[in-house]
Motif scaffolding. Structure first.
Motif, short mmCIF file in Angstrom:
data_model
loop_
_atom_site.label_atom_id
_atom_site.label_comp_id
_atom_site.label_asym_id
_atom_site.label_seq_id
_atom_site.Cartn_x
_atom_site.Cartn_y
_atom_site.Cartn_z
N SER A 40 0.14 -11.36 -2.90
CA SER A 40 -0.37 -11.18 -1.54
C SER A 40 -0.11 -9.75 -1.11
O SER A 40 0.86 -9.12 -1.55
CB SER A 40 0.32 -12.14 -0.56
N GLU A 41 -0.99 -9.20 -0.27
CA GLU A 41 -0.75 -7.87 0.29
C GLU A 41 0.51 -7.89 1.13
O GLU A 41 1.37 -7.03 1.02
CB GLU A 41 -1.95 -7.45 1.14
N ARG A 68 5.11 -2.74 -1.94
CA ARG A 68 3.68 -2.54 -1.69
C ARG A 68 3.11 -1.70 -2.82
O ARG A 68 3.38 -0.51 -2.94
CB ARG A 68 3.47 -1.83 -0.34
N SER A 106 -0.57 -2.39 -4.96
CA SER A 106 -1.63 -3.30 -5.40
C SER A 106 -2.07 -2.98 -6.83
O SER A 106 -1.79 -1.90 -7.36
CB SER A 106 -2.83 -3.20 -4.47
#
Length: 259
Positions: A8-9, A129, A131
């Protein structure tokens, strides 16, 4: 059965807990590739914040994410199943599963990550964080960085049962099952069906795609022993009330009318 999930972000920061122990993560053969990403990400975020935000695709208001990445080696770590949040994980609601379903989740769920490659929901990680679509200045595109290590590690992890692939495109690019394993891999697309002027119209959903996939995995985990073949997977999903259509070999469409 192995279930491949995107991360998930958003992530829940661990309030307390021992820091990350990279050597304790599952699939230890990924250790060198993990350390390479972790080293560069920490160095990047400990330096120029503006550059770090540009590389990671963050806005000015997300400077705290950069600071959090800079402290990854000392930050509190918690099981990944508690760290990942967002639509899919809210619908999956791991914390409320009964004991049998939790055992199935621990054995079957594999979460892809730009930083870790893959983790089990029991692997202890800090919030981060990064991605899968990121290109780090030194390592380059993380999708390319992970292809070799994951191709070497994951066939053994997949075992002999079906593989249910629920990843988004950025994470699917990190590893694509090949050969015999590809033949027993099933990807899922969620379509919304609406009747417009008496004619059925279908469209790919985005935000609610994640919620449907989360509910689908939860239902499989709570229904009993997981399917041992792709054919049985289709039968179980239909028995659970899902409208499932085999769109092509290895691809299922789950058609929903309410989101």
């Amino acid at each position: 059965m192995l279930v491949l999930l995107p991360p998930s972000e958003g992530k829940a920061g661990a309030v307390r807990g021992a820091p990350l122990d990279p050597g304790a993560l599952s699939s230890p053969e990924l250790g060198p590739a993990r350390e390479a990403v972790l080293d560069e990400l920490v160095e990047l975020c400990a330096g120029d914040e503006v550059k770090a935000r540009e590389v990671l695709g963050l806005s000015e208001r997300q400077g705290a994410e950069v600071a959090r990445n800079a402290a990854l080696r000392s930050a509190p770590a918690r099981p990944a199943g508690e760290i990942y949040t967002g639509v899919l994980y809210d619908a999956l609601d791991l914390a409320s599963l009964d004991a049998a379903a939790r055992r199935r989740a621990r054995a079957s769920l594999l979460v892809f990550s730009g930083l870790w490659g893959v983790v089990r929901i029991t692997d202890r990680i800090p919030a981060y964080r990064c991605s899968g679509g990121v290109k780090l200045p030194g390592l380059g595109a993380l999708t390319a960085h992970w292809r070799g290590p994951l191709a070497a590690a994951l066939p053994a992890v997949a075992g002999e049962g079906p593989v249910l692939d629920l990843r988004s495109s950025a994470y699917a690019a990190m590893w694509r099952p090949a050969g015999e394993l590809a033949d027993r891999t099933v990807t899922v697309r969620v379509l919304q069906s609406r009747i417009v002027d008496g004619v059925e119209r279908r469209s790919v959903v985005s935000h609610f795609n994640k919620a449907t996939k989360g509910r689908l995995v939860r239902d499989l985990l709570t229904a009993g022993p997981l399917p041992r073949t792709s054919r049985r997977l289709v039968e179980v999903l239909r028995g659970l009330g899902y409208r499932v259509e085999e769109a092509a070999p290895g691809r299922l469409d789950v058609v929903v009318t309410e989101l």
